[in-house]
Motif scaffolding. Structure first.
Motif, PDB file in Angstrom:
ATOM      1  N   VAL A 258       0.897  -1.129  -0.046  1.00  0.00           N
ATOM      2  CA  VAL A 258       0.066  -0.078   0.166  1.00  0.00           C
ATOM      3  C   VAL A 258       1.138   1.093   0.015  1.00  0.00           C
ATOM      4  CG1 VAL A 258      -1.778   1.349   1.195  1.00  0.00           C
ATOM      5  CG2 VAL A 258      -1.723  -1.171   1.130  1.00  0.00           C
ATOM      6  N   LYS A 259       0.722   2.135  -1.009  1.00  0.00           N
ATOM      7  CA  LYS A 259       1.470   3.421  -1.161  1.00  0.00           C
ATOM      8  C   LYS A 259       0.455   4.437  -0.633  1.00  0.00           C
ATOM      9  CE  LYS A 259       4.752   4.208  -2.969  1.00  0.00           C
ATOM     10  NZ  LYS A 259       6.124   4.785  -2.427  1.00  0.00           N
ATOM     11  N   ALA A 260       0.972   5.464   0.112  1.00  0.00           N
ATOM     12  CA  ALA A 260       0.100   6.684   0.773  1.00  0.00           C
ATOM     13  C   ALA A 260       0.123   7.472  -0.587  1.00  0.00           C
ATOM     14  CB  ALA A 260       0.908   7.108   1.795  1.00  0.00           C
ATOM     15  N   LYS A 261      -1.101   8.217  -0.627  1.00  0.00           N
ATOM     16  CA  LYS A 261      -1.399   9.127  -1.638  1.00  0.00           C
ATOM     17  C   LYS A 261      -1.892  10.520  -1.127  1.00  0.00           C
ATOM     18  CE  LYS A 261      -4.666  10.323  -5.204  1.00  0.00           C
ATOM     19  NZ  LYS A 261      -6.014   9.755  -6.007  1.00  0.00           N
ATOM     20  N   PHE A 262      -0.958  11.624  -1.056  1.00  0.00           N
ATOM     21  CA  PHE A 262      -1.170  12.721  -0.347  1.00  0.00           C
ATOM     22  C   PHE A 262      -1.285  14.026  -1.313  1.00  0.00           C
ATOM     23  CE2 PHE A 262       3.038  11.152   0.026  1.00  0.00           C
ATOM     24  CZ  PHE A 262       3.821  12.159  -0.360  1.00  0.00           C
ATOM     25  N   GLY A 263      -1.864  15.033  -0.824  1.00  0.00           N
ATOM     26  CA  GLY A 263      -2.268  16.187  -1.809  1.00  0.00           C
ATOM     27  C   GLY A 263      -1.360  17.118  -2.161  1.00  0.00           C
ATOM     28  N   ARG A 264       0.090  16.879  -1.583  1.00  0.00           N
ATOM     29  CA  ARG A 264       1.019  18.067  -1.759  1.00  0.00           C
ATOM     30  C   ARG A 264       1.350  17.902  -3.206  1.00  0.00           C
ATOM     31  NH1 ARG A 264       6.880  16.803   0.541  1.00  0.00           N
ATOM     32  NH2 ARG A 264       6.733  15.386  -0.999  1.00  0.00           N
ATOM     33  N   GLY A 265       1.197  16.911  -3.950  1.00  0.00           N
ATOM     34  CA  GLY A 265       1.734  16.730  -5.160  1.00  0.00           C
ATOM     35  C   GLY A 265       3.059  16.481  -5.039  1.00  0.00           C
ATOM     36  N   GLY A 266       3.482  15.793  -6.381  1.00  0.00           N
ATOM     37  CA  GLY A 266       4.783  15.196  -6.673  1.00  0.00           C
ATOM     38  C   GLY A 266       5.701  16.286  -6.490  1.00  0.00           C
ATOM     39  N   GLY A 267       7.033  15.958  -6.219  1.00  0.00           N
ATOM     40  CA  GLY A 267       8.253  16.847  -6.282  1.00  0.00           C
ATOM     41  C   GLY A 267       8.876  16.847  -7.529  1.00  0.00           C
ATOM     42  N   ARG A 268       9.934  17.690  -7.852  1.00  0.00           N
ATOM     43  CA  ARG A 268      10.527  17.867  -8.965  1.00  0.00           C
ATOM     44  C   ARG A 268      10.858  16.324  -9.645  1.00  0.00           C
ATOM     45  NH1 ARG A 268      14.340  22.712  -7.569  1.00  0.00           N
ATOM     46  NH2 ARG A 268      13.728  22.010  -5.518  1.00  0.00           N
ATOM     47  N   VAL A 269      11.495  15.706  -8.608  1.00  0.00           N
ATOM     48  CA  VAL A 269      12.161  14.162  -9.161  1.00  0.00           C
ATOM     49  C   VAL A 269      11.026  13.421  -9.824  1.00  0.00           C
ATOM     50  CG1 VAL A 269      13.523  12.572  -8.802  1.00  0.00           C
ATOM     51  CG2 VAL A 269      14.385  14.640  -7.995  1.00  0.00           C
ATOM     52  N   THR A 270       9.804  13.504  -8.782  1.00  0.00           N
ATOM     53  CA  THR A 270       8.850  12.523  -9.232  1.00  0.00           C
ATOM     54  C   THR A 270       8.206  12.846 -10.523  1.00  0.00           C
ATOM     55  OG1 THR A 270       8.300  12.292  -6.852  1.00  0.00           O
ATOM     56  CG2 THR A 270       6.439  12.045  -8.315  1.00  0.00           C
ATOM     57  N   GLU A 271       7.971  14.237 -10.882  1.00  0.00           N
ATOM     58  CA  GLU A 271       7.193  14.519 -11.935  1.00  0.00           C
ATOM     59  C   GLU A 271       8.155  14.463 -13.217  1.00  0.00           C
ATOM     60  OE1 GLU A 271       4.014  15.014 -12.159  1.00  0.00           O
ATOM     61  OE2 GLU A 271       3.907  14.808  -9.856  1.00  0.00           O
ATOM     62  N   LEU A 272       9.347  14.874 -12.995  1.00  0.00           N
ATOM     63  CA  LEU A 272      10.390  15.043 -14.015  1.00  0.00           C
ATOM     64  C   LEU A 272      11.030  13.703 -14.642  1.00  0.00           C
ATOM     65  CD1 LEU A 272      11.769  18.786 -13.538  1.00  0.00           C
ATOM     66  CD2 LEU A 272       9.420  17.905 -14.992  1.00  0.00           C
ATOM     67  N   THR A 273      11.314  12.880 -13.436  1.00  0.00           N
ATOM     68  CA  THR A 273      12.119  11.551 -13.680  1.00  0.00           C
ATOM     69  C   THR A 273      11.345  10.459 -13.545  1.00  0.00           C
ATOM     70  OG1 THR A 273      14.029  12.728 -12.842  1.00  0.00           O
ATOM     71  CG2 THR A 273      14.296  10.249 -12.912  1.00  0.00           C
ATOM     72  N   ALA A 274      10.804  10.303 -12.239  1.00  0.00           N
ATOM     73  CA  ALA A 274       9.997   8.930 -12.041  1.00  0.00           C
ATOM     74  C   ALA A 274       8.823   8.447 -12.824  1.00  0.00           C
ATOM     75  CB  ALA A 274       9.695   8.955 -10.480  1.00  0.00           C
ATOM     76  N   LYS A 275       7.967   9.596 -12.740  1.00  0.00           N
ATOM     77  CA  LYS A 275       6.864   9.281 -13.642  1.00  0.00           C
ATOM     78  C   LYS A 275       6.779   9.252 -15.182  1.00  0.00           C
ATOM     79  CE  LYS A 275       3.245  11.098 -10.480  1.00  0.00           C
ATOM     80  NZ  LYS A 275       2.160  12.004  -9.954  1.00  0.00           N
ATOM     81  N   PRO A 276       7.472   9.890 -15.608  1.00  0.00           N
ATOM     82  CA  PRO A 276       7.738   9.780 -17.346  1.00  0.00           C
ATOM     83  C   PRO A 276       8.271   8.444 -17.561  1.00  0.00           C
ATOM     84  CG  PRO A 276       8.560  11.849 -16.514  1.00  0.00           C
ATOM     85  CD  PRO A 276       8.342  11.342 -15.376  1.00  0.00           C
ATOM     86  N   MET A 277       9.458   7.999 -16.626  1.00  0.00           N
ATOM     87  CA  MET A 277      10.091   6.896 -16.740  1.00  0.00           C
ATOM     88  C   MET A 277       9.139   5.368 -16.567  1.00  0.00           C
ATOM     89  SD  MET A 277      14.053   7.133 -15.323  1.00  0.00           S
ATOM     90  CE  MET A 277      14.400   5.716 -16.120  1.00  0.00           C
ATOM     91  N   LEU A 278       8.339   5.620 -15.455  1.00  0.00           N
ATOM     92  CA  LEU A 278       7.442   4.636 -15.277  1.00  0.00           C
ATOM     93  C   LEU A 278       6.450   4.317 -16.198  1.00  0.00           C
ATOM     94  CD1 LEU A 278       6.742   4.890 -11.377  1.00  0.00           C
ATOM     95  CD2 LEU A 278       7.996   3.135 -12.474  1.00  0.00           C
ATOM     96  N   LYS A 279       6.016   5.379 -16.863  1.00  0.00           N
ATOM     97  CA  LYS A 279       5.237   5.415 -18.021  1.00  0.00           C
ATOM     98  C   LYS A 279       5.545   4.784 -19.234  1.00  0.00           C
ATOM     99  CE  LYS A 279       1.923   8.681 -20.584  1.00  0.00           C
ATOM    100  NZ  LYS A 279       1.584   9.911 -20.866  1.00  0.00           N
ATOM    101  N   VAL A 280       6.817   4.849 -19.349  1.00  0.00           N
ATOM    102  CA  VAL A 280       7.459   3.945 -20.542  1.00  0.00           C
ATOM    103  C   VAL A 280       7.637   2.686 -20.059  1.00  0.00           C
ATOM    104  CG1 VAL A 280       9.557   4.038 -22.011  1.00  0.00           C
ATOM    105  CG2 VAL A 280       8.496   6.401 -21.589  1.00  0.00           C
TER     106      VAL A 280
END
Length: 516
Positions: A153-175
Motif C-alpha cells: 500500500v502506497k500513501a497518496k497525499f495532496g502535496r503533489g509530486g516533487g520535481r524528481v517525481t514529476e520530471l524523472t520517476a513518472k515519465p520513466m514509469l510510464k515508458v
C-alpha cells in the motif's frame, strides 16, 4: 485444533473491523471503541510495526513517534538511526521507541534493518520529518492488508509530486512500467506492506529505494493499491541532492526494466555507470560543502580498516598468488602496478567487490570519531588509492561524507579490468610526468579557489603512501604506523587507536596557509 480456531476467530474479527470502516467517518474512533472491549484484548493490539528511518531529525522525531503510538493498530515503533550527530536517538528512546543504529549509511539499509526486526504481520514506514498528519493514517494504510485486498500500500497525499517525481520517476514509469504510471507518489516513503512480502524484496541503497520496492513488489506479483492520507508537510531537498536523487531513481528504474526484459539499450547502463563514478570527484564533493570550513581525511587500507582491500578481494576470488607477485615486484611504477592489479579482477562481478568491502573489519572507535568530527563542524572523507567501489561502501559503513579513490570500469556489472586513476591524485591536467599522490588531494582542499575556503584540515594515515598528505595537514596522525619514515616527523602524532582521539581535548585553533 484450538490454534486453528483461534486463527479463524482472529480473521473474522479483522473482517468485521474493516467492514465497519466503510460505514463510519472515523476508523480511528471505531478501533478505539473496540479496543476498550475486554473480550477483544489480545486480538486487536499490535497488528503492525511502525518503522521510522531517521537522520538528524531531532526537531520532528518525537512528534512522529507519538503520532504512531497514538494509533491503536501500532504494536511497536522502531526508529532506525542513520548515525545521527544530533539528539535524534536519545529523543527517540525517551519517547518510547525501540532505537537501533543502521548497519550502514543510507535510507535503504535503514528500512531493511527495521523490516528485519519487525515483530508483527504488517509494517508501516513513516518518514522522520513529517508534520501536519491527519489522524488515523496508520489504520488507513493497514486496512487493505488486513482485509486482504492488497499486499503493498502506497500513501497518496495532496502535496503533489516533487520535481524528481514529476520530471524523472513518472515519465520513466510510464515508458517502462505503464501499469504503475497511475501511482501518485512513487517516491513517497510512507507505505504499508505485509512483512512476509517485504522480507523478499530488494532494498536499494540510495534514493531509489522507494521506487525500487514498488517495482520489485509489482514484479513479484503483489497487489498494489493507494490510500489517500490527505496533505503532508516535508522539508525540501537542496538542488544538489535532487540531482543525485534523480540519477539514482533513473538508475533503479532502468535496472528493473532490464531485469524484466523491457530494456536492451546497453548504452544506458554505461551512461549511469559514468554518473555513478562522477560522485568520486572533488567537484561533486565541493558542491556538498554546505558552508563547512573544516575537513578530516581518513586513509582506508590500514587506517579505517586494518586490512587491505585488494588482498581480501584476491583471497575471495582465489587470485592471491598473482596479486602477491605484483605486490612484490619493483619493476613498475605505482600507477602501472595499480593497472596490472586491476587486470587480475577482470570478469569479477560488481557484487563481489561490494561483498568483500562489506565484510572488512572496521577499527574500534572509527564511527564514534567520525560522528564527533561532524558534530564539530568537519566534513569527513575517505581517501584511498584503492578502488572507489570499495571506498564508497566503507565510507557509508563509517557514516562519512565522501570518498575519493580510483575507479574501475564495469560493463553490465562485470569488471573489464580497466583502472582510471583519480585526477584528484595529480597536481594538474598533465598526468604523464608525475606519479599520483594523496598530497595532491589535500592541495585541492587547500586551494584558494574554494568558496568558502577550508580553514583547517586533519589527516590520518598509516603508511608511507600517506606521508605527503600527512605533512600538508594542519593536524596529522599516524595509527600504528607501518613505515619508520612517519615516525621521523614531529608534525605527525602517533596513535594506537581511534579511541585516542575520541573526546580528547584537541585544539582546533591551528591553521595553515598554503599558497596554491
Amino acid at each position: 485444533m484450538q490454534t486453528l480456531l483461534m486463527r479463524l476467530w482472529r480473521k473474522i474479527k479483522h473482517f468485521l473491523r474493516i467492514k465497519s470502516i466503510a460505514v463510519t467517518l472515523s476508523s480511528k474512533e471505531i478501533f478505539r471503541k473496540q479496543s476498550t472491549d475486554p473480550q477483544d484484548a489480545g486480538h486487536d493490539s499490535g497488528l503492525c510495526s511502525v518503522v521510522i528511518p531517521a537522520l538528524n531529525e531531532e526537531k520532528a522525531i518525537r512528534s512522529v513517534i507519538q503520532y504512531a503510538q497514538n494509533d491503536t493498530l501500532t504494536g511497536e515503533v522502531i526508529v532506525v538511526d542513520d548515525s545521527s550527530i544530533d539528539e535524534t536517538a536519545n529523543i527517540s528512546r525517551k519517547a518510547g521507541a525501540r532505537v537501533i543504529t543502521s548497519s550502514m549509511l543510507g535510507k535503504g539499509a535503514s528500512m531493511q534493518d527495521g523490516a528485519l526486526l519487525a515483530k508483527f504481520e504488517y509494517i508501516v514506514f513513516l518518514d522522520g520529518d513529517l508534520s501536519g498528519l491527519q489522524s488515523g493514517i496508520i489504520s488507513k494504510l493497514v486496512a487493505p492488508l488486513i482485509n486482504n485486498s492488497a499486499d503493498f500500500v502506497k500513501a497518496k497525499f495532496g502535496r503533489g509530486g516533487g520535481r524528481v517525481t514529476e520530471l524523472t520517476a513518472k515519465p520513466m514509469l510510464k515508458v517502462f512500467f505503464p501499469e504503475l504510471a497511475s501511482i501518485s507518489q512513487p517516491l513517497g516513503g510512507i507505505l504499508a506492506c505485509k512483512t512476509a512480502l517485504l522480507k523478499k524484496l530488494t532494498f536499494e541503497p540510495g534514493y531509489g529505494v522507494d521506487v525500487g520496492l514498488l517495482i520489485d513488489a509489482h514484479l513479484k506479483g503483489a497487489r498494489i493499491c493507494e490510500v489517500d492520507i490527505g496533505t503532508l508537510e516535508h522539508d525540501s531537498q537542496p538542488l544538489i541532492d535532487l540531482t543525485t536523487m534523480a540519477n539514482e531513481v533513473a538508475r533503479v528504474i532502468h535496472h528493473y526494466s532490464r531485469q524484466a526484459g523491457r530494456l536492451h539499450v546497453e548504452q544506458i547502463s554505461e551512461m549511469y555507470e559514468e554518473q555513478r563514478l562522477a560522485t568520486a570527484s572533488f567537484d561533486y564533493i565541493i558542491n556538498r560543502q554546505k558552508n563547512r570550513h573544516k575537513v578530516v581525511l581518513l586513509d582506508m587500507d590500514g587506517t579505517v580498516t586494518p586490512n587491505r582491500f585488494v588482498t581480501d578481494l584476491a583471497r575471495f576470488t582465489h587470485t592471491e598468488e598473482t596479486l602477491h607477485a605484483l605486490l612484490d615486484s619493483h619493476l613498475n611504477d605505482a600507477a602501472t602496478r595499480s593497472q596490472k592489479i586491476a587486470e587480475i579482477f577482470k570478469f569479477t562481478h560488481r557484487s563481489h567487490f561490494e561483498k568483500v568491502a562489506m565484510s572488512m573489519p572496521i577499527r574500534d572507535g572509527v564511527v564514534e570519531f567520525v560522528n564527533q568530527m561532524k558534530r564539530d563542524g568537519f566534513m569527513v572523507g575517505l581517501i584511498s588509492d584503492s578502488y572507489f567501489i570499495a571506498a564508497e561502501v566503507l565510507r557509508k559503513r563509517i557514516f562519512a561524507d565522501f570518498a575519493i579513490a580510483h575507479t574501475l570500469k564495469f560493463q553490465n556489472d562485470i569488471c573489464i579490468g580497466e583502472l582510471k586513476i583519480s585526477p584528484d591524485f595529480y597536481p594538474d591536467s598533465n598526468q604523464s610526468s608525475v606519479q599520483p599522490c594523496k598530497s595532491n588531494v589535500i592541495n585541492r582542499f587547500l586551494s584558494k579557489s574554494n568558496n568558502p575556503r577550508f580553514k583547517e584540515i586533519w589527516a590520518i594515515g598509516d603508511n608511507l603512501n600517506d606521508l605527503g598528505m600527512l605533512l600538508l595537514a594542519d593536524k596529522a596522525f599516524a595509527i600504528e604506523p607501518k613505515s619508520e619514515e612517519l615516525k621521523k616527523h614531529k608534525h605527525i602524532n602517533e596513535i594506537s587507536s581511534f579511541q585516542d582521539l575520541i573526546g580528547a581535548n584537541l585544539s582546533t585553533s591551528i591553521t595553515k596557509t598554503v599558497a596554491i
